[in-house]
Design an enzyme around this catalytic site. Sequence first.
Site, mmCIF file in Angstrom:
data_model
loop_
_atom_site.group_PDB
_atom_site.id
_atom_site.type_symbol
_atom_site.label_atom_id
_atom_site.label_comp_id
_atom_site.label_asym_id
_atom_site.label_seq_id
_atom_site.Cartn_x
_atom_site.Cartn_y
_atom_site.Cartn_z
ATOM 1 N N LYS A 13 -2.239 -4.574 6.344
ATOM 2 C CA LYS A 13 -3.221 -5.034 7.339
ATOM 3 C C LYS A 13 -4.421 -5.711 6.659
ATOM 4 O O LYS A 13 -4.828 -6.807 7.037
ATOM 5 C CB LYS A 13 -3.703 -3.856 8.203
ATOM 6 N N ARG A 88 -6.434 3.910 16.433
ATOM 7 C CA ARG A 88 -5.502 4.690 15.623
ATOM 8 C C ARG A 88 -4.800 5.756 16.445
ATOM 9 O O ARG A 88 -3.970 6.480 15.939
ATOM 10 C CB ARG A 88 -6.362 5.354 14.553
ATOM 11 N N ARG A 122 -2.063 0.590 -5.173
ATOM 12 C CA ARG A 122 -3.144 -0.244 -4.626
ATOM 13 C C ARG A 122 -4.405 -0.143 -5.485
ATOM 14 O O ARG A 122 -4.783 0.920 -5.937
ATOM 15 C CB ARG A 122 -3.474 0.205 -3.201
ATOM 16 N N ARG A 153 -8.648 4.196 -4.469
ATOM 17 C CA ARG A 153 -9.236 5.003 -3.402
ATOM 18 C C ARG A 153 -8.848 6.467 -3.565
ATOM 19 O O ARG A 153 -7.735 6.780 -3.949
ATOM 20 C CB ARG A 153 -8.743 4.493 -2.030
ATOM 21 N N ARG A 164 -0.869 11.057 5.621
ATOM 22 C CA ARG A 164 -1.263 9.867 6.388
ATOM 23 C C ARG A 164 -0.060 9.264 7.121
ATOM 24 O O ARG A 164 -0.210 8.740 8.221
ATOM 25 C CB ARG A 164 -1.905 8.834 5.447
HETATM 26 P P1 ADP Z 1 -3.354 -1.577 4.716
HETATM 27 O O1 ADP Z 1 -4.639 -2.341 4.922
HETATM 28 O O2 ADP Z 1 -2.391 -1.764 5.858
HETATM 29 O O3 ADP Z 1 -3.569 -0.137 4.374
HETATM 30 P P2 ADP Z 1 -3.126 -3.218 2.318
HETATM 31 O O4 ADP Z 1 -3.302 -4.609 2.842
HETATM 32 O O5 ADP Z 1 -4.268 -2.619 1.583
HETATM 33 O O6 ADP Z 1 -2.606 -2.232 3.478
HETATM 34 O O7 ADP Z 1 -1.823 -3.237 1.396
HETATM 35 C C1 ADP Z 1 -1.399 -2.041 0.744
HETATM 36 C C2 ADP Z 1 -0.841 -2.399 -0.633
HETATM 37 O O8 ADP Z 1 0.353 -3.160 -0.483
HETATM 38 C C3 ADP Z 1 -1.790 -3.230 -1.482
HETATM 39 O O9 ADP Z 1 -1.660 -2.818 -2.814
HETATM 40 C C4 ADP Z 1 -1.298 -4.660 -1.280
HETATM 41 O O10 ADP Z 1 -1.567 -5.489 -2.395
HETATM 42 C C5 ADP Z 1 0.208 -4.455 -1.095
HETATM 43 N N1 ADP Z 1 0.812 -5.416 -0.168
HETATM 44 C C6 ADP Z 1 0.280 -5.938 0.969
HETATM 45 N N2 ADP Z 1 1.148 -6.777 1.572
HETATM 46 C C7 ADP Z 1 2.274 -6.772 0.809
HETATM 47 C C8 ADP Z 1 3.562 -7.431 0.901
HETATM 48 N N3 ADP Z 1 3.842 -8.260 1.904
HETATM 49 N N4 ADP Z 1 4.470 -7.166 -0.057
HETATM 50 C C9 ADP Z 1 4.192 -6.321 -1.069
HETATM 51 N N5 ADP Z 1 3.015 -5.680 -1.237
HETATM 52 C C10 ADP Z 1 2.067 -5.902 -0.304
HETATM 53 P P1 AMP Z 2 -7.764 3.026 6.180
HETATM 54 O O1 AMP Z 2 -8.793 2.387 5.300
HETATM 55 O O2 AMP Z 2 -7.500 2.239 7.429
HETATM 56 O O3 AMP Z 2 -6.503 3.375 5.413
HETATM 57 O O4 AMP Z 2 -8.397 4.404 6.673
HETATM 58 C C1 AMP Z 2 -8.740 5.419 5.747
HETATM 59 C C2 AMP Z 2 -9.119 6.675 6.495
HETATM 60 O O5 AMP Z 2 -10.266 6.433 7.315
HETATM 61 C C3 AMP Z 2 -8.066 7.229 7.444
HETATM 62 O O6 AMP Z 2 -7.095 8.022 6.785
HETATM 63 C C4 AMP Z 2 -8.957 8.059 8.382
HETATM 64 O O7 AMP Z 2 -9.365 9.269 7.777
HETATM 65 C C5 AMP Z 2 -10.205 7.184 8.524
HETATM 66 N N1 AMP Z 2 -10.062 6.223 9.626
HETATM 67 C C6 AMP Z 2 -9.989 4.873 9.548
HETATM 68 N N2 AMP Z 2 -9.876 4.322 10.760
HETATM 69 C C7 AMP Z 2 -9.855 5.346 11.648
HETATM 70 C C8 AMP Z 2 -9.731 5.432 13.062
HETATM 71 N N3 AMP Z 2 -9.604 4.346 13.835
HETATM 72 N N4 AMP Z 2 -9.760 6.661 13.636
HETATM 73 C C9 AMP Z 2 -9.909 7.767 12.893
HETATM 74 N N5 AMP Z 2 -10.004 7.767 11.563
HETATM 75 C C10 AMP Z 2 -9.983 6.566 10.932
#
Ligand code: ADP
Ligand code: AMP
Length: 206
Positions: A13, A88, A122, A153, A164
């Site tokens: 995302k 969420r 990541r 993170r 998660r």
């Molecule tokens: P989210 O925001 O949904 O938690 P991220 O955009 O941070 O996910 O992506 C999670 C991990 O996967 C990151 O390390 C990113 O570089 C990698 N990633 C994102 N899109 C792809 C893809 N299409 N193919 C492979 N790896 C990806």
């Molecule tokens: P994310 O960065 O989207 O992976 O979110 C990291 C963490 O933030 C999640 O595991 C939750 O603990 C909290 N969080 C993010 N967005 C929400 C949401 N919409 N509702 C509740 N908790 C959230």
Amino acid sequence: MKLILLGAPGSGKGTQAAYITDKYDLPHISTGDLFRENIKNKTPLGIKVKEIMDTGNLCPDDLTVELVKDRLNNPDCKNGYLLDGFPRDIPQAIALDEFAAPDVVIEIDVDLNKIEHRITGRRSCPKCGGSFHVDFIGNVDKCPTCGDKLIIRKDDNPETVKERLEVYQNQTAPLIEYYGKQGKLVKVNGDQPIEKVFEEVVKVLG
Ligand code: ADP
Ligand code: AMP
């Protein structure tokens, strides 16, 4: 345009959001980033949610909805938004429908067996919000976009990933049906290279 990116943690995302904001000039609002900013600044909200986030559970709906409502009042949201990580769960979606219902919801569909690899590899940039993977950038500690220090993170570890994913399946995945019934859901295949995923997104957004 009011756009939601829906998908499991690690589905891509944040990665797609960076491409989307570039092309469509929408404010990227990640609730995870907003919470992390509060934790970093040790605000009362940050202190409340720190432990919850560290364990991979969801922060309380009322606090989360308020946070988003507040953020959407900023002038940069006057033409729309790109929400990443919100809503969420169903109560958050119902609340959003009352104050700023989305036009379109893009679900980034990824094989859940690949999520652990994505998340544990990541590397995140707290300064510019960039998200990268060691598979692509290697084990560097400088952000390829802004040069600041990359971090791992605290919740990006195998134990928390499991929690998660369970939270995603139990609480977030029902949103697929929720927005499907509203006729707003479009699925893109997130199991392909980042640029290919973005091509699908562009086909949806035009
Ligand atoms: P989210 O925001 O949904 O938690 P991220 O955009 O941070 O996910 O992506 C999670 C991990 O996967 C990151 O390390 C990113 O570089 C990698 N990633 C994102 N899109 C792809 C893809 N299409 N193919 C492979 N790896 C990806
Ligand atoms: P994310 O960065 O989207 O992976 O979110 C990291 C963490 O933030 C999640 O595991 C939750 O603990 C909290 N969080 C993010 N967005 C929400 C949401 N919409 N509702 C509740 N908790 C959230």
